[in-house]
Design an enzyme around this catalytic site. Structure first.
Site, mmCIF file in Angstrom:
data_model
loop_
_atom_site.group_PDB
_atom_site.id
_atom_site.type_symbol
_atom_site.label_atom_id
_atom_site.label_comp_id
_atom_site.label_asym_id
_atom_site.label_seq_id
_atom_site.Cartn_x
_atom_site.Cartn_y
_atom_site.Cartn_z
ATOM 1 N N ARG A 89 31.470 39.088 41.088
ATOM 2 C CA ARG A 89 31.118 38.255 39.939
ATOM 3 C C ARG A 89 29.723 38.655 39.485
ATOM 4 O O ARG A 89 28.850 38.955 40.325
ATOM 5 C CB ARG A 89 31.135 36.762 40.305
ATOM 6 C CG ARG A 89 32.533 36.151 40.350
ATOM 7 C CD ARG A 89 33.197 36.051 38.983
ATOM 8 N NE ARG A 89 34.522 35.450 39.026
ATOM 9 C CZ ARG A 89 35.667 36.132 39.107
ATOM 10 N NH1 ARG A 89 35.656 37.450 39.170
ATOM 11 N NH2 ARG A 89 36.832 35.510 39.114
ATOM 12 N N GLU A 141 29.021 37.026 31.028
ATOM 13 C CA GLU A 141 29.942 37.880 30.271
ATOM 14 C C GLU A 141 30.770 37.046 29.285
ATOM 15 O O GLU A 141 31.007 35.869 29.537
ATOM 16 C CB GLU A 141 30.866 38.665 31.234
ATOM 17 C CG GLU A 141 31.797 37.811 32.075
ATOM 18 C CD GLU A 141 32.631 38.621 33.075
ATOM 19 O OE1 GLU A 141 32.072 39.457 33.810
ATOM 20 O OE2 GLU A 141 33.859 38.386 33.109
ATOM 21 N N HIS A 173 35.432 43.843 32.843
ATOM 22 C CA HIS A 173 36.187 42.996 33.778
ATOM 23 C C HIS A 173 37.667 43.414 33.868
ATOM 24 O O HIS A 173 38.566 42.638 33.520
ATOM 25 C CB HIS A 173 36.060 41.518 33.370
ATOM 26 C CG HIS A 173 36.279 40.563 34.517
ATOM 27 N ND1 HIS A 173 35.660 39.343 34.612
ATOM 28 C CD2 HIS A 173 37.070 40.640 35.611
ATOM 29 C CE1 HIS A 173 36.058 38.710 35.704
ATOM 30 N NE2 HIS A 173 36.926 39.490 36.337
#
Ligand SMILES: NC(=O)C1=CN([C@@H]2O[C@H](COP(=O)(O)OP(=O)(O)OC[C@H]3O[C@@H](n4cnc5c(N)ncnc54)[C@H](O)[C@@H]3O)[C@@H](O)[C@H]2O)C=CC1
Ligand SMILES: O=C(O)C(=O)CO
Length: 324
Positions: free
Chosen positions: A243, A272, A290
């Site tokens: 993360r 993000e 991601h």
């Protein structure tokens, strides 16, 4: 016949999974794929039996603190659940589930992709070529770092960390060292001959590649900070598919610019999809949006896993992936 349970899904899921959901439930899909607001999520908890968010939905205490919710199960799509305030969920009486295991392999593949891409300057090379700036092969052109035979340091030796270790060890002949906040069963470390180290610092100092696989959330906020980055070798590569908030992005950008570490491969970012300019400026960072679990079969398997949890819950059984 009893009415079908009402289920709300916050984002588009793979077609096959959405079709099955439509068969089994009175489902509301988010055809537009636009993220839901906190107010919309709060309302969904009032109107639906099951609420299915995903890792980019912020299901915090302000969403969960509702009076008279109809929802009993929050079945999240994704393994990480730091986007859900599980303490607030427990307090409000919601069951929370996630989708472990089915994405470990693909996410580990992406960690290896980032390791190689950063070490072998794949992003820089592609940018140079596409910009028409490549002047031809020469012995000193765009020299990278050899990872084969090096030391692969895993921080967070859980499901994904161990998969990444297998790929690095068996695929690239790397020695595996790790640190985990909890004891790891010896047979799990034995699969790759992985050696445990007694601190994050020890792994950072010894590894040629450091890959992060712990959960996000407040407990691991900026775990990798300026002081810890200073312990890494000047040639070492940092990979983050965990993360974004686990790494202090400004400290990382400073280390990349100063050359106190060799490079970074990042799939996740604090805040993000916004990316801090300092990171965008780093040529020696490979940045991906991601994509860890982004293969069709894995994204379908994640959907089937949510459905398994829903099915168990609606049959009155315990869902296998309960995390709160
Ligand atoms: N980039 C992507 O698309 C994806 C990202 N993820 C992220 O990867 C994370 C890990 O997933 P899994 O491996 O399935 O979880 P897991 O629960 O199997 O493994 C996490 C490990 O980290 C350890 N840990 C926790 N805090 C730590 C700390 N401070 N230092 C060292 N170890 C620590 C835990 O003890 C555990 O062994 C998820 O929580 C998620 O945030 C997961 C899937 C895809
Ligand atoms: O599952 C997760 O935790 C992700 O980040 C996306 O697959």
């Amino acid at each position: 016949m009893a009415d079908k349970p009402k289920v709300l899904v916050t984002r588009r899921w793979p077609e096959a999974v959405e079709a099955k959901l439509k068969e089994l439930y009175d489902v509301t899909l988010n055809e537009s794929d636009v993220p839901m607001t906190a107010d919309e999520m709060r309302q969904a908890l009032m109107d639906y039996d099951a609420f299915c968010p995903t890792v980019s939905d912020k299901v915090d205490a302000s969403v969960l603190d509702v009076e008279g919710a109809r929802t009993k199960i929050i079945a999240s799509y994704g393994v990480g659940y730091s986007h859900i305030d599980t303490d607030a969920a427990k307090k409000a009486g919601f069951i929370v589930t996630n989708t472990p295991e089915v994405l470990s392999n693909c996410t580990a593949d992406l960690a290896i992709t980032l390791m190689l891409a950063a070490a072998r300057r794949v992003g820089e090379g592609e940018r140079e070529l596409r910009a028409g700036k490549w002047t031809g092969w020469r012995p000193t052109h765009m020299i990278g770092t050899r990872v084969s035979g090096g030391t692969f340091g895993v921080l967070g030796f859980g499901r994904i960390g161990r998969e990444a270790a297998k790929k690095a060890h068996f695929g690239f002949g790397m020695k595996v060292i790790y640190f985990d906040a909890f004891p790891v069963k010896p047979e799990l470390a034995a699969e790759t001959g992985a050696e445990s180290r007694d601190s994050i610092e020890a792994v950072l100092a010894e590894a040629d590649v450091v890959t992060l696989h712990m959960p996000g959330g407040k407990d691991n906020y900026h775990l990798i900070n300026e002081a810890r980055l200073k312990l890494m070798k000047p040639t070492a590569i940092l990979v983050n598919t965990a993360r974004g908030e686990v790494v202090d992005g400004n400290a990382l950008a400073a280390a990349l610019k100063a050359g106190t570490i060799g490079g970074a491969g990042l799939d996740v970012f604090e805040g993000e999809p916004k990316i801090i300019p300092a990171l965008l400026e780093c040529e020696n960072a490979v940045l991906l949006p991601h994509l860890g679990s982004a293969t069709l079969s894995t994204r379908e398997d994640m959907g089937w896993r949510v459905m398994e949890n829903l099915e168990a819950y609606f049959k009155g059984e315990a869902p296998r992936d309960r995390v709160a």
